[in-house]
Design an enzyme around this catalytic site. Structure first.
Site, PDB file in Angstrom:
ATOM      1  N   PRO A   9       0.790  -1.225   0.000  1.00 20.52           N
ATOM      2  CA  PRO A   9       0.000   0.000   0.000  1.00 20.52           C
ATOM      3  C   PRO A   9       0.827   1.283   0.000  1.00 20.52           C
ATOM      4  O   PRO A   9       1.869   1.361   0.658  1.00 20.52           O
ATOM      5  CB  PRO A   9      -0.818  -0.098   1.295  1.00 20.52           C
ATOM      6  N   ASN A  73       8.058  -5.752  -1.026  1.00 19.97           N
ATOM      7  CA  ASN A  73       8.011  -4.630  -0.091  1.00 19.97           C
ATOM      8  C   ASN A  73       6.543  -4.530   0.352  1.00 19.97           C
ATOM      9  O   ASN A  73       5.732  -3.934  -0.351  1.00 19.97           O
ATOM     10  CB  ASN A  73       8.473  -3.332  -0.762  1.00 19.97           C
ATOM     11  N   ARG A 106      13.502   4.042  12.353  1.00 13.10           N
ATOM     12  CA  ARG A 106      12.256   4.821  12.380  1.00 13.10           C
ATOM     13  C   ARG A 106      11.414   4.492  13.635  1.00 13.10           C
ATOM     14  O   ARG A 106      11.947   4.013  14.609  1.00 13.10           O
ATOM     15  CB  ARG A 106      11.511   4.609  11.059  1.00 13.10           C
TER      16      ARG A 106
HETATM   17  C1  DQA Z   1       8.322   0.993   3.641  1.00 18.02           C
HETATM   18  C2  DQA Z   1       8.448   1.180   5.156  1.00 18.02           C
HETATM   19  C3  DQA Z   1       7.120   0.946   5.835  1.00 18.02           C
HETATM   20  O1  DQA Z   1       7.243   1.111   7.246  1.00 18.02           O
HETATM   21  C4  DQA Z   1       6.089   1.939   5.338  1.00 18.02           C
HETATM   22  O2  DQA Z   1       4.830   1.687   5.914  1.00 18.02           O
HETATM   23  C5  DQA Z   1       6.006   1.968   3.840  1.00 18.02           C
HETATM   24  C6  DQA Z   1       7.237   1.858   3.053  1.00 18.02           C
HETATM   25  C7  DQA Z   1       9.636   1.321   2.910  1.00 18.02           C
HETATM   26  O3  DQA Z   1       9.748   0.948   1.753  1.00 18.02           O
HETATM   27  O4  DQA Z   1      10.502   1.991   3.477  1.00 18.02           O
HETATM   28  O5  DQA Z   1       4.939   2.179   3.281  1.00 18.02           O
HETATM   29  O6  DQA Z   1       8.037  -0.368   3.392  1.00 18.02           O
END
Ligand code: DQA
Length: 144
Positions: A9, A73, A106
């Site tokens: 998403p 991802n 993060r």
């Molecule tokens: C992400 C990291 C996730 O925590 C976030 O919710 C994303 C992108 C990244 O590619 O850094 O949507 O997967």
């Protein structure tokens, strides 16, 4: 080698969403780069993106018997989805998890990765180049 690249998403919003974290290139740019890198590695690649958890699970299930590996991802579903973890375990294809950002630095809620538990490698914090590394690692993993 047939590889399915799955993006979860909000990754269709690349270029618009939080460019300070995810960069200014678009999802179309990402797919173009992935296709080029796959060509260089003599891989056949299919890119799939969905904002829906169920569609991501279905895409993983449909890879069974058709694909040799998965790059995923799962975006926000990384941190919540047991369903995606179970789908990856069900098909048991070699999989690499990719994150554009370095999730390890993060928020605390990003420190758990369910999908990652079914992947042999996680690449994070390398932007688009992380997908290239994932493809290279899969190529080595799948080489006879
Ligand atoms: C992400 C990291 C996730 O925590 C976030 O919710 C994303 C992108 C990244 O590619 O850094 O949507 O997967």
């Amino acid at each position: 080698m047939r590889i399915l690249v799955i993006n979860g998403p909000n990754l269709n919003m690349l270029g618009i969403r939080e460019p300070g974290i995810y960069g200014s290139s678009t999802y179309a740019d990402l797919c173009q780069s992935i296709t080029r890198w796959a060509d260089e590695l003599h891989m056949e690649v299919t890119c799939f993106q969905s904002n829906s958890e169920g569609e991501l699970v279905t895409a993983i299930q449909q890879a069974y018997g058709k694909m040799d590996g998965i790059v995923i991802n799962p975006a926000a579903y990384t941190h919540t989805s047991v369903a995606i973890l179970d789908a990856l375990k069900a098909v048991a294809l070699p999989a690499v998890e990719v994150h554009l950002s370095d999730v390890s630095t993060r928020e605390p809620f990003r420190q758990v990765s369910y999908a990652g538990m079914a992947c042999f490698l996680t690449v994070m914090g390398k932007g688009f180049a992380g997908y290239r590394e994932a493809l290279q690692e899969l190529a080595e993993h799948l080489a006879p």
